[in-house]
Design a protein around this motif. Structure first.
Motif, mmCIF file in Angstrom:
data_model
loop_
_atom_site.group_PDB
_atom_site.id
_atom_site.type_symbol
_atom_site.label_atom_id
_atom_site.label_comp_id
_atom_site.label_asym_id
_atom_site.label_seq_id
_atom_site.Cartn_x
_atom_site.Cartn_y
_atom_site.Cartn_z
ATOM 1 N N ALA A 190 0.842 -1.193 0.000
ATOM 2 C CA ALA A 190 0.000 0.000 0.000
ATOM 3 C C ALA A 190 0.880 1.247 0.000
ATOM 4 O O ALA A 190 1.918 1.305 0.667
ATOM 5 C CB ALA A 190 -0.908 -0.003 1.225
ATOM 6 N N SER A 191 0.463 2.251 -0.770
ATOM 7 C CA SER A 191 1.218 3.502 -0.808
ATOM 8 C C SER A 191 0.332 4.617 -1.323
ATOM 9 O O SER A 191 -0.701 4.377 -1.952
ATOM 10 C CB SER A 191 2.454 3.369 -1.714
ATOM 11 N N TYR A 192 0.746 5.839 -1.036
ATOM 12 C CA TYR A 192 0.026 7.020 -1.510
ATOM 13 C C TYR A 192 1.071 8.103 -1.748
ATOM 14 O O TYR A 192 1.809 8.482 -0.831
ATOM 15 C CB TYR A 192 -0.995 7.486 -0.476
ATOM 16 N N ILE A 193 1.131 8.604 -2.970
ATOM 17 C CA ILE A 193 2.130 9.616 -3.318
ATOM 18 C C ILE A 193 1.423 10.795 -3.984
ATOM 19 O O ILE A 193 0.784 10.626 -5.025
ATOM 20 C CB ILE A 193 3.207 9.054 -4.264
ATOM 21 N N GLU A 194 1.522 11.956 -3.373
ATOM 22 C CA GLU A 194 1.004 13.188 -3.962
ATOM 23 C C GLU A 194 2.147 13.956 -4.592
ATOM 24 O O GLU A 194 3.285 13.891 -4.131
ATOM 25 C CB GLU A 194 0.379 14.077 -2.884
ATOM 26 N N ARG A 195 1.822 14.706 -5.632
ATOM 27 C CA ARG A 195 2.829 15.567 -6.235
ATOM 28 C C ARG A 195 2.141 16.767 -6.870
ATOM 29 O O ARG A 195 0.935 16.720 -7.160
ATOM 30 C CB ARG A 195 3.646 14.798 -7.273
ATOM 31 N N PRO A 196 2.875 17.844 -7.110
ATOM 32 C CA PRO A 196 2.273 18.995 -7.793
ATOM 33 C C PRO A 196 1.899 18.610 -9.220
ATOM 34 O O PRO A 196 2.499 17.719 -9.822
ATOM 35 C CB PRO A 196 3.398 20.042 -7.784
ATOM 36 N N PRO A 197 0.903 19.290 -9.799
ATOM 37 C CA PRO A 197 0.516 18.987 -11.176
ATOM 38 C C PRO A 197 1.538 19.527 -12.163
ATOM 39 O O PRO A 197 2.460 20.277 -11.788
ATOM 40 C CB PRO A 197 -0.823 19.718 -11.325
ATOM 41 N N LEU A 198 1.374 19.184 -13.430
ATOM 42 C CA LEU A 198 2.196 19.780 -14.481
ATOM 43 C C LEU A 198 2.042 21.290 -14.464
ATOM 44 O O LEU A 198 0.983 21.806 -14.094
ATOM 45 C CB LEU A 198 1.770 19.240 -15.849
ATOM 46 N N PRO A 199 3.077 22.046 -14.863
ATOM 47 C CA PRO A 199 3.000 23.514 -14.822
ATOM 48 C C PRO A 199 1.781 24.080 -15.541
ATOM 49 O O PRO A 199 1.171 25.049 -15.070
ATOM 50 C CB PRO A 199 4.304 23.944 -15.502
ATOM 51 N N GLU A 200 1.382 23.485 -16.668
ATOM 52 C CA GLU A 200 0.237 24.022 -17.406
ATOM 53 C C GLU A 200 -1.094 23.777 -16.699
ATOM 54 O O GLU A 200 -2.115 24.363 -17.081
ATOM 55 C CB GLU A 200 0.174 23.434 -18.822
ATOM 56 N N LEU A 201 -1.085 22.941 -15.641
ATOM 57 C CA LEU A 201 -2.292 22.707 -14.856
ATOM 58 C C LEU A 201 -2.242 23.374 -13.491
ATOM 59 O O LEU A 201 -3.220 23.311 -12.733
ATOM 60 C CB LEU A 201 -2.514 21.202 -14.664
ATOM 61 N N ALA A 202 -1.144 24.021 -13.169
ATOM 62 C CA ALA A 202 -0.945 24.541 -11.817
ATOM 63 C C ALA A 202 -1.995 25.573 -11.425
ATOM 64 O O ALA A 202 -2.303 25.729 -10.237
ATOM 65 C CB ALA A 202 0.456 25.147 -11.693
ATOM 66 N N GLY A 203 -2.578 26.268 -12.388
ATOM 67 C CA GLY A 203 -3.575 27.277 -12.056
ATOM 68 C C GLY A 203 -4.933 26.700 -11.720
ATOM 69 O O GLY A 203 -5.783 27.400 -11.148
ATOM 70 N N VAL A 204 -5.172 25.435 -12.065
ATOM 71 C CA VAL A 204 -6.500 24.854 -11.875
ATOM 72 C C VAL A 204 -6.488 23.575 -11.033
ATOM 73 O O VAL A 204 -7.500 23.233 -10.425
ATOM 74 C CB VAL A 204 -7.172 24.557 -13.242
ATOM 75 N N VAL A 205 -5.380 22.866 -11.006
ATOM 76 C CA VAL A 205 -5.287 21.610 -10.262
ATOM 77 C C VAL A 205 -4.444 21.831 -9.018
ATOM 78 O O VAL A 205 -3.342 22.373 -9.082
ATOM 79 C CB VAL A 205 -4.681 20.486 -11.126
ATOM 80 N N ARG A 206 -4.985 21.391 -7.895
ATOM 81 C CA ARG A 206 -4.277 21.568 -6.623
ATOM 82 C C ARG A 206 -3.188 20.514 -6.437
ATOM 83 O O ARG A 206 -2.081 20.819 -6.008
ATOM 84 C CB ARG A 206 -5.312 21.477 -5.501
ATOM 85 N N THR A 207 -3.512 19.267 -6.753
ATOM 86 C CA THR A 207 -2.520 18.206 -6.625
ATOM 87 C C THR A 207 -2.974 16.995 -7.436
ATOM 88 O O THR A 207 -4.154 16.864 -7.759
ATOM 89 C CB THR A 207 -2.335 17.781 -5.142
ATOM 90 N N VAL A 208 -2.025 16.140 -7.784
ATOM 91 C CA VAL A 208 -2.326 14.846 -8.411
ATOM 92 C C VAL A 208 -1.692 13.773 -7.539
ATOM 93 O O VAL A 208 -0.804 14.044 -6.733
ATOM 94 C CB VAL A 208 -1.785 14.769 -9.855
ATOM 95 N N TRP A 209 -2.156 12.531 -7.706
ATOM 96 C CA TRP A 209 -1.630 11.481 -6.841
ATOM 97 C C TRP A 209 -1.758 10.103 -7.473
ATOM 98 O O TRP A 209 -2.497 9.909 -8.432
ATOM 99 C CB TRP A 209 -2.348 11.487 -5.492
ATOM 100 N N ILE A 210 -1.015 9.178 -6.875
ATOM 101 C CA ILE A 210 -1.115 7.752 -7.177
ATOM 102 C C ILE A 210 -1.329 7.036 -5.847
ATOM 103 O O ILE A 210 -0.547 7.209 -4.910
ATOM 104 C CB ILE A 210 0.162 7.212 -7.857
#
Length: 283
Positions: free
Chosen positions: A8-28
């Motif tokens: 089990a794991s959970y990894i958050e990371r910042p979105p791609l630069p072109e999504l930074a204005g609309v997406v707070r975070t992405v994850w797996i």
């Protein structure tokens, strides 16, 4: 993407630069050999979840906790959007509040193609890249989001408490106009959004290990609660129960700098902490 043994794991990371204005975070997220009980909390925005090999879902703006049981040996790729920055949808956001919706019903054949492409990606990291590329293309082709409401969302951040009427006046709107625009762009009323953002601000401070700068003698969780805009720790506790179904101690596992689930949410809370300084209303 599976194997005989799945940790089990959970990894958050910042979105791609072109999504930074609309997406707070992405994850797996990966579950292990047992199912995982996920407590989704109100964030002010929507989320999209792509279980690899499963049906993608959209979780609408939440006003309270939503409990989800993720099956064992599941890999999910997801994105959390900033309030007022949902990808193009055929439904109004206030129609999906506190709802879980099949994303293929909203995006049709495009969602089916995306699901198939992500399933063939080979690794969760490649699937995440494919999902972000798809979102970036959708936003490039979309009608621009409500820029005024994006500024209003910033004004409602918790660091400089302000009345809803003051926000409306600052943007030359009546309170009813602000409410209508907020319901359309965010899905909830300005007051509900403000309360949600205040609680997110508390979590951002707590999980960043911020040192309280509240009233003299109010340290620890009480001090952080004051810094986030609560009157006192009792005020925080009431709101925490309303929004999460847990007390602050239960939610944080008795440790102020981590959530009970043990996940690292620093990528998600960085955008909140970035708004902590400077005036948020220009008049």
């Amino acid at each position: 993407m599976g194997s005989d043994v799945m940790a089990a794991s959970y990894i958050e990371r910042p979105p791609l630069p072109e999504l930074a204005g609309v997406v707070r975070t992405v994850w797996i997220q990966r579950t292990g050999n047992t199912s995982y009980v996920q407590r989704h909390l109100p964030t002010g925005g929507i989320e999209i979840h792509f279980p690899i090999g499963g049906e993608p879902q959209l979780i609408g703006p939440l006003t309270g906790p939503m409990i989800d049981v993720i099956p064992a040996r599941t890999t999910i790729v997801g994105a959390r959007f900033k309030p007022g920055c949902a990808p193009p949808l055929p439904e109004m956001l206030d129609d999906v509040v506190d709802r879980r919706v099949d994303l293929t019903q909203l995006w049709g054949s495009a969602a089916h193609r995306l699901v198939d492409t992500m399933a063939e990606a080979g690794t969760p990291e490649r699937a995440l890249a494919i999902m972000q590329a798809h979102l970036a293309e959708r936003f490039r082709r979309a009608i621009r989001t409500d820029a005024l409401m994006r500024e209003a969302v910033t004004a409602l951040m918790p660091w400089h408490p302000v009345g809803i009427d003051t926000v409306a006046t600052a943007f030359s709107l009546s309170p009813s106009q602000l409410r209508r625009r907020c319901l359309q762009a965010v899905g909830t009323s300005p007051k509900v959004l403000q309360r949600t953002l205040r609680f997110q601000g508390f979590l951002a401070l707590a999980q960043a290990g911020a040192v309280a700068t509240g009233r003299r003698g109010a340290d620890g969780m009480a001090g952080v609660a004051i810094d986030a805009g609560y009157a006192d720790q009792a005020h925080l506790s009431r709101e925490c129960l309303r929004l999460t179904g847990c007390t602050p101690r239960q939610l944080l596992g008795g440790d102020i700098d981590r959530c009970e689930c043990g996940h690292d949410h620093s990528a998600s809370y960085a955008p909140f902490l970035a708004t902590r300084r400077g005036p948020l209303l220009r008049g």
